[in-house]
Design a protein around this motif. Structure first.
Motif, short mmCIF file in Angstrom:
data_model
loop_
_atom_site.label_atom_id
_atom_site.label_comp_id
_atom_site.label_asym_id
_atom_site.label_seq_id
_atom_site.Cartn_x
_atom_site.Cartn_y
_atom_site.Cartn_z
N GLN A 4 -6.79 5.97 -4.63
CA GLN A 4 -7.01 4.54 -4.77
C GLN A 4 -8.24 4.09 -4.00
OE1 GLN A 4 -3.54 2.07 -4.29
NE2 GLN A 4 -4.74 0.22 -3.90
N GLY A 5 -8.44 4.66 -2.83
CA GLY A 5 -9.63 4.33 -2.06
C GLY A 5 -10.91 4.69 -2.78
N THR A 6 -10.95 5.89 -3.36
CA THR A 6 -12.13 6.31 -4.11
C THR A 6 -12.35 5.42 -5.32
OG1 THR A 6 -11.81 8.60 -3.40
CG2 THR A 6 -13.22 8.25 -5.31
N PHE A 7 -11.27 5.07 -6.00
CA PHE A 7 -11.36 4.17 -7.15
C PHE A 7 -11.97 2.83 -6.74
CE2 PHE A 7 -9.35 0.65 -9.48
CZ PHE A 7 -9.83 0.90 -10.77
N MET A 8 -11.55 2.29 -5.60
CA MET A 8 -12.05 0.99 -5.16
C MET A 8 -13.52 1.06 -4.74
SD MET A 8 -8.55 -0.17 -3.21
CE MET A 8 -9.21 -1.61 -2.39
N GLY B 205 -7.66 -0.64 8.22
CA GLY B 205 -9.03 -0.62 7.74
C GLY B 205 -9.41 0.37 6.66
N TYR B 206 -8.47 1.14 6.13
CA TYR B 206 -8.83 2.15 5.13
C TYR B 206 -9.44 1.50 3.89
CZ TYR B 206 -8.30 6.68 2.70
OH TYR B 206 -8.52 7.86 2.03
N SER B 207 -8.77 0.51 3.33
CA SER B 207 -9.27 -0.10 2.09
C SER B 207 -10.57 -0.86 2.33
CB SER B 207 -8.22 -1.02 1.48
OG SER B 207 -7.77 -1.99 2.40
N SER B 208 -10.71 -1.48 3.48
CA SER B 208 -11.95 -2.22 3.75
C SER B 208 -13.14 -1.27 3.87
CB SER B 208 -11.81 -3.08 5.01
OG SER B 208 -11.35 -2.33 6.10
N ILE B 209 -12.94 -0.10 4.47
CA ILE B 209 -14.02 0.88 4.52
C ILE B 209 -14.42 1.29 3.10
CG2 ILE B 209 -14.58 3.29 5.11
CD1 ILE B 209 -13.04 2.90 7.70
N CYS B 210 -13.41 1.55 2.27
CA CYS B 210 -13.70 1.99 0.90
C CYS B 210 -14.51 0.95 0.14
CB CYS B 210 -12.40 2.30 0.16
SG CYS B 210 -11.54 3.74 0.82
N MET B 211 -14.14 -0.31 0.24
CA MET B 211 -14.88 -1.34 -0.49
C MET B 211 -16.23 -1.62 0.15
SD MET B 211 -11.94 -4.04 -1.75
CE MET B 211 -11.25 -4.28 -0.10
N ALA B 212 -16.29 -1.61 1.48
CA ALA B 212 -17.57 -1.85 2.15
C ALA B 212 -18.60 -0.79 1.79
CB ALA B 212 -17.37 -1.91 3.66
N ARG B 213 -18.14 0.44 1.59
CA ARG B 213 -19.06 1.51 1.18
C ARG B 213 -19.66 1.24 -0.20
NH1 ARG B 213 -15.76 7.08 2.69
NH2 ARG B 213 -16.11 7.04 4.95
N GLY B 214 -18.95 0.49 -1.03
CA GLY B 214 -19.39 0.27 -2.40
C GLY B 214 -20.30 -0.92 -2.60
N MET C 139 0.84 -1.18 0.00
CA MET C 139 0.00 0.00 0.00
C MET C 139 0.88 1.24 0.00
SD MET C 139 -3.11 -0.91 2.60
CE MET C 139 -2.37 -2.03 3.77
N THR C 140 0.30 2.34 -0.43
CA THR C 140 1.04 3.59 -0.42
C THR C 140 0.06 4.74 -0.38
OG1 THR C 140 2.78 4.83 -1.55
CG2 THR C 140 1.19 3.74 -2.95
N ARG C 141 0.49 5.87 0.18
CA ARG C 141 -0.42 6.98 0.39
C ARG C 141 -0.56 7.89 -0.83
NH1 ARG C 141 -4.31 6.98 2.91
NH2 ARG C 141 -4.29 9.19 3.31
N ALA C 142 0.17 7.65 -1.92
CA ALA C 142 0.07 8.51 -3.09
C ALA C 142 0.48 7.71 -4.32
CB ALA C 142 0.97 9.73 -2.94
N SER C 143 -0.03 8.13 -5.49
CA SER C 143 0.37 7.50 -6.74
C SER C 143 1.79 7.93 -7.07
CB SER C 143 -0.60 7.89 -7.86
OG SER C 143 -1.86 7.28 -7.66
N GLU C 144 2.73 7.00 -7.01
CA GLU C 144 4.14 7.34 -7.06
C GLU C 144 4.60 7.76 -8.45
OE1 GLU C 144 6.38 4.20 -5.33
OE2 GLU C 144 5.43 4.42 -3.38
N SER C 145 3.81 7.48 -9.48
CA SER C 145 4.22 7.85 -10.83
C SER C 145 4.02 9.33 -11.11
CB SER C 145 3.45 7.02 -11.86
OG SER C 145 2.05 7.24 -11.72
N LEU C 146 3.37 10.03 -10.19
CA LEU C 146 3.06 11.44 -10.39
C LEU C 146 3.95 12.33 -9.53
CD1 LEU C 146 -0.85 11.29 -10.25
CD2 LEU C 146 0.58 11.35 -12.29
N PRO C 147 4.39 13.47 -10.04
CA PRO C 147 5.08 14.43 -9.18
C PRO C 147 4.11 14.97 -8.13
CG PRO C 147 4.65 15.37 -11.35
CD PRO C 147 4.29 13.92 -11.44
#
Length: 220
Positions: free
Chosen positions: A50-54, A74-83, A1-9
């Motif tokens: 990434q969370g919003t995307f999921m 629990g960040y990713s699980s919240i994002c998916m559970a919301r969907g 996991m990572t807190r930002a898309s690393e390919s972007l400045p």
């Protein structure tokens, strides 16, 4: 996991976040508390985009049954559970009572706790212990990198036709293309990427989201 898309400045990443759905107080507080409690482990939490995307992917795909290998706080699980719908289920697999205690608190705060079935223990054992007929619409793999192939091989047969698998950190901070990088973690990702690409049960794409996010669809 990572807190930002690393390919972007950083400036372009900030623009991307500013022009996506805003991070709400629950997720913002969870990210802040995780960083305060585990300052050396902040890269083990997915970023806002990434969370919003999921969340959107879970909604768009109509997923009802979800499995997550590696829950952390629990960040990713919240994002998916919301969907997923109110009667949907998210099977969360992790080895840490400590990390998931924080996740439990935020699942309750967000109102998704009734959707989450948390099981503590080695994820591969938990997957193999499931009933043979258990099937999923959406899966997220984000645990020990050397174990990715094992999780994949357990999950692909359990995906419904058209089901989606997401696999995190598949660029390994760019180390996958550095021949000088020979750690078990990096080689585990390389081996997984080759393994998944050769799997004719799925069609897939490796997206430059976060630290690399592989998205695969189970063929019908």
């Amino acid at each position: 996991m990572t807190r930002a898309s690393e390919s972007l400045p950083p400036e372009l990443h900030a623009y991307l976040v500013d022009h996506s759905a805003p991070v709400d107080p629950v997720l913002a507080d969870l990210a802040e508390e995780t960083a305060r409690l585990y300052p050396d482990l902040t890269t083990m939490q997915i970023g806002a985009e990434q969370g919003t995307f999921m969340t959107l992917l879970a909604r768009i795909s109509g997923a009802r049954d979800v499995v997550e290998v590696g829950t952390f706080t629990g960040y990713s699980s919240i994002c998916m559970a919301r969907g997923i719908p109110e009667d949907g289920t998210l099977l969360a697999l992790d080895v840490s009572e400590e990390w998931t205690a924080l996740a439990r608190r935020y699942w309750e705060r967000d109102g998704v706790a009734h959707k989450v079935d948390l099981r503590i223990g080695p994820a591969l054992e938990s997957l193999r212990a499931l009933p043979e007929q258990r099937r999923f619409d959406l899966a997220f793999i984000d645990a020990d990198k050397e174990g990715y192939i094992g999780y994949w091989d357990e999950l692909v047969p359990r995906m419904r036709p058209g089901g989606v698998l997401l696999v995190d950190n598949t660029l390994s901070h760019g180390r996958v293309i550095d021949p000088a990088e020979d750690s078990a973690q990096v080689q585990g990702i390389r081996d997984f990427n080759d393994h998944a690409l050769a799997d004719d049960r799925v069609e897939l794409v490796l997206l430059p989201v976060g630290d690399g996010l592989t998205m695969a669809r189970k063929r019908g």
